[in-house]
Design an enzyme around this catalytic site. Structure first.
Site, short mmCIF file in Angstrom:
data_model
loop_
_atom_site.label_atom_id
_atom_site.label_comp_id
_atom_site.label_asym_id
_atom_site.label_seq_id
_atom_site.Cartn_x
_atom_site.Cartn_y
_atom_site.Cartn_z
N LYS A 77 6.73 0.22 -1.26
CA LYS A 77 7.38 1.53 -1.26
C LYS A 77 6.69 2.38 -2.33
CE LYS A 77 10.88 4.45 -0.65
NZ LYS A 77 10.91 5.29 0.54
N ASN A 126 14.50 10.05 8.70
CA ASN A 126 14.85 9.78 7.30
C ASN A 126 14.54 10.97 6.41
OD1 ASN A 126 12.63 9.11 5.01
ND2 ASN A 126 11.72 8.86 7.05
N ASN A 159 -0.25 8.47 -1.55
CA ASN A 159 0.71 9.10 -0.64
C ASN A 159 0.49 10.61 -0.63
OD1 ASN A 159 2.98 10.25 0.56
ND2 ASN A 159 4.31 8.57 -0.06
N PHE A 160 -0.25 11.07 0.40
CA PHE A 160 -0.46 12.51 0.64
C PHE A 160 0.33 12.88 1.89
CE2 PHE A 160 -5.21 12.27 -0.96
CZ PHE A 160 -4.76 12.02 -2.25
N SER A 161 1.49 12.28 2.06
CA SER A 161 2.06 12.34 3.42
C SER A 161 3.56 12.46 3.52
CB SER A 161 1.62 11.10 4.18
OG SER A 161 1.93 9.92 3.46
N CYS A 162 4.34 12.11 2.49
CA CYS A 162 5.80 12.15 2.68
C CYS A 162 6.23 13.59 2.94
CB CYS A 162 6.52 11.52 1.49
SG CYS A 162 6.74 9.76 1.77
N LYS A 182 -3.14 8.10 2.62
CA LYS A 182 -2.21 8.22 3.77
C LYS A 182 -1.89 9.69 3.97
CE LYS A 182 2.21 6.41 5.50
NZ LYS A 182 3.30 5.46 5.23
N ASN A 238 2.17 9.12 8.67
CA ASN A 238 3.52 9.09 8.11
C ASN A 238 4.43 9.72 9.16
OD1 ASN A 238 5.87 9.30 6.39
ND2 ASN A 238 4.49 9.14 4.64
N THR A 239 5.70 9.89 8.83
CA THR A 239 6.65 10.49 9.78
C THR A 239 6.32 11.96 10.03
OG1 THR A 239 8.06 10.85 7.88
CG2 THR A 239 8.55 8.92 9.24
C1 LIG Z 1 13.40 5.31 5.54
C2 LIG Z 1 11.92 5.51 5.45
C3 LIG Z 1 11.33 5.59 4.20
C4 LIG Z 1 9.94 5.79 4.08
N1 LIG Z 1 9.38 5.84 2.84
C5 LIG Z 1 8.03 5.98 2.71
C6 LIG Z 1 7.40 5.95 1.43
O1 LIG Z 1 8.04 5.81 0.38
N2 LIG Z 1 6.05 6.11 1.39
C7 LIG Z 1 5.29 6.25 2.52
O2 LIG Z 1 4.06 6.37 2.43
N3 LIG Z 1 5.86 6.25 3.75
C8 LIG Z 1 7.21 6.12 3.87
N4 LIG Z 1 7.78 6.07 5.13
C9 LIG Z 1 6.92 6.23 6.33
C10 LIG Z 1 6.53 4.89 6.95
O3 LIG Z 1 5.77 4.10 6.07
C11 LIG Z 1 5.74 5.10 8.26
O4 LIG Z 1 4.55 5.81 7.95
C12 LIG Z 1 6.50 5.87 9.32
O5 LIG Z 1 7.86 5.47 9.36
C13 LIG Z 1 5.88 5.70 10.72
O6 LIG Z 1 5.88 4.36 11.11
P1 LIG Z 1 6.97 3.74 12.18
O7 LIG Z 1 6.84 4.55 13.43
O8 LIG Z 1 6.58 2.30 12.33
O9 LIG Z 1 8.31 3.92 11.54
C14 LIG Z 1 9.15 5.89 5.26
C15 LIG Z 1 9.76 5.78 6.51
C16 LIG Z 1 11.12 5.59 6.62
C17 LIG Z 1 11.75 5.48 8.00
#
Ligand SMILES: Cc1cc2nc3c(=O)[nH]c(=O)nc-3n(C[C@H](O)[C@H](O)[C@H](O)COP(=O)(O)O)c2cc1C
Length: 379
Positions: free
Chosen positions: A46, A88, A151-154, A191, A218-219
């Protein structure tokens, strides 16, 4: 003969190419330990930062489902409904670097052959913030992390100098990557957010800064739906919501499109694919586009928090696939990595009933050659 599941990615040896991505499944020592015991080849922690992190009240993530009966996409659980996506608005780890440091060391001591990547985040507005990136990088690698994921992505940062706001700015992408590379002794992955017009631009900037790999996606930025009965957002605090991130099955084709752009633009670079993976068939699409590893979040969250059944299915799928293609001489992932990358072409290159009449959407002028397309679209 036993199947060879191993891959070498950015110089790191992996027992298998399947990683848990940075998210709740990787937020604690006990989760990461369970993940390695379950068989994951790698884990990205994380995201760890130095700034204060305080999450919102109530649920930080929920899951949307849909069913053939109502065709609704809703967070309401109902019988027969299938997973559509995760949503999320969770921030990065609320644990400090001091909390993480001894845990990184203990995990690596317990699992020396498994890969532990530290995901890190800081700001980018000034030299102090760049030094924060360096402090995070030096501490994580000093404790034994095998690599760093920047992390360039959240997608839900208020701070303009953090997360996906860096990933939307090619200047910041290269400056931050370069700052980390100045101190890094281990591979550095970036990322990127999928929320840009042309992700190739930001990836190029990261590579200019010295990145060893790009991780995507990322999302995707999104908001929850409004409940037709209560007229409230399905997830809210005091009636309010802010933009969050969509993951899971719904983003699989979107994320593949981003990955196709990336791997076509940089066929010789390293890519780790994420988005909507829950079994081998989806992972295969990422490998066939050119990814060397893949990562999983949503499917693992829904499977005992760290995905023991997901990794079992991924490994069984890879073994079966390699067994079926032994006749083609394929012995490991490297033998089929990128086999479909070159099948993504310009629309004008796709066969149509009468291609003589089609000139990339341009009119022809009688007596003149057909005009050439002005811009070659990448994917
Ligand atoms: C609840 C939650 C928390 C996340 N926290 C992070 C994070 O702290 N850092 C990060 O790089 N990505 C974070 N992500 C993104 C995931 O690592 C991933 O890139 C994204 O959910 C897409 O993958 P999936 O389709 O398998 O869920 C988070 C995703 C979720 C659902």
């Amino acid at each position: 003969m036993p199947v060879d599941r191993s891959v070498t990615f950015t110089g790191i040896q992996f027992e298998n190419p399947f990683l848990l991505s940075s998210a709740p499944p990787t937020e604690s020592e006990s989760n990461i330990t369970r993940a390695f015991e379950a068989g994951w080849g790698g884990v990205v922690t994380k995201t760890i930062g130095l700034h204060p992190v305080v999450n919102v009240y109530g649920a930080k993530a929920k899951f949307m489902r849909t069913s053939p009966e109502d065709a609704n996409v809703s967070m309401k659980k109902r019988p027969g409904a299938a997973l559509h996506s995760s949503w999320n608005w969770e921030l990065i780890s609320d644990k400090t670097l001091e909390w993480w440091a001894p845990r990184i060391r203990r995990i690596k001591e317990a699992f020396p052959n498994r890969v532990l990547i530290a995901s890190i985040m800081a700001g980018s507005g000034n030299d102090k913030e760049l030094r924060h990136w360096q402090e995070l990088a030096e501490t994580a690698q000093g404790e034994g992390a095998d690599g760093l994921e920047l992390n360039f992505s959240c997608p839900h940062r208020d701070r303009r100098d953090m997360g996906s706001n860096i990933g939307k700015d090619q200047g910041l992408c290269s400056v931050v990557t370069e700052a980390v590379k100045e101190v890094a002794k281990v591979p550095v992955w970036c990322k990127l957010t999928p929320a840009t017009a042309d992700i190739v631009v930001e990836a190029a900037a990261c590579f200019r800064g010295g990145a060893d790999a790009i991780v995507s996606s990322n999302t995707f930025p999104s908001i929850p739906l409004i409940d037709p009965e209560t007229l409230e957002f399905e997830i809210n605090v005091d009636g309010f919501v802010s933009s969050g991130g969509l993951g899971g099955p719904a983003i699989l084709p979107l994320s593949l499109a981003k990955m196709a752009q990336l791997t076509k633009a940089f066929p010789d670079k390293n890519f780790s694919g994420i988005g909507g993976i829950s079994d081998f068939n989806q992972a295969l699409s990422y490998f066939a586009l050119g990814c060397g590893t893949v990562q999983v979040c949503t499917a693992a969250m829904l499977d005992q928090a760290i995905g023991p059944n997901v990794i079992r299915k991924l490994l069984a799928g890879l073994d079966r696939f390699l067994g079926e293609h032994a006749k083609d001489g394929w012995k490991n992932v490297e033998d089929f990595r990128g086999i479909r990358r070159d099948r993504i072409v310009l629309q004008s290159e796709i066969r149509r009933p009468d291609s003589a009449d089609y000139h990339s959407g341009y009119e022809t002028v009688e007596g003149y050659a057909a005009p050439q397309p002005e811009v070659a679209v990448r994917a």
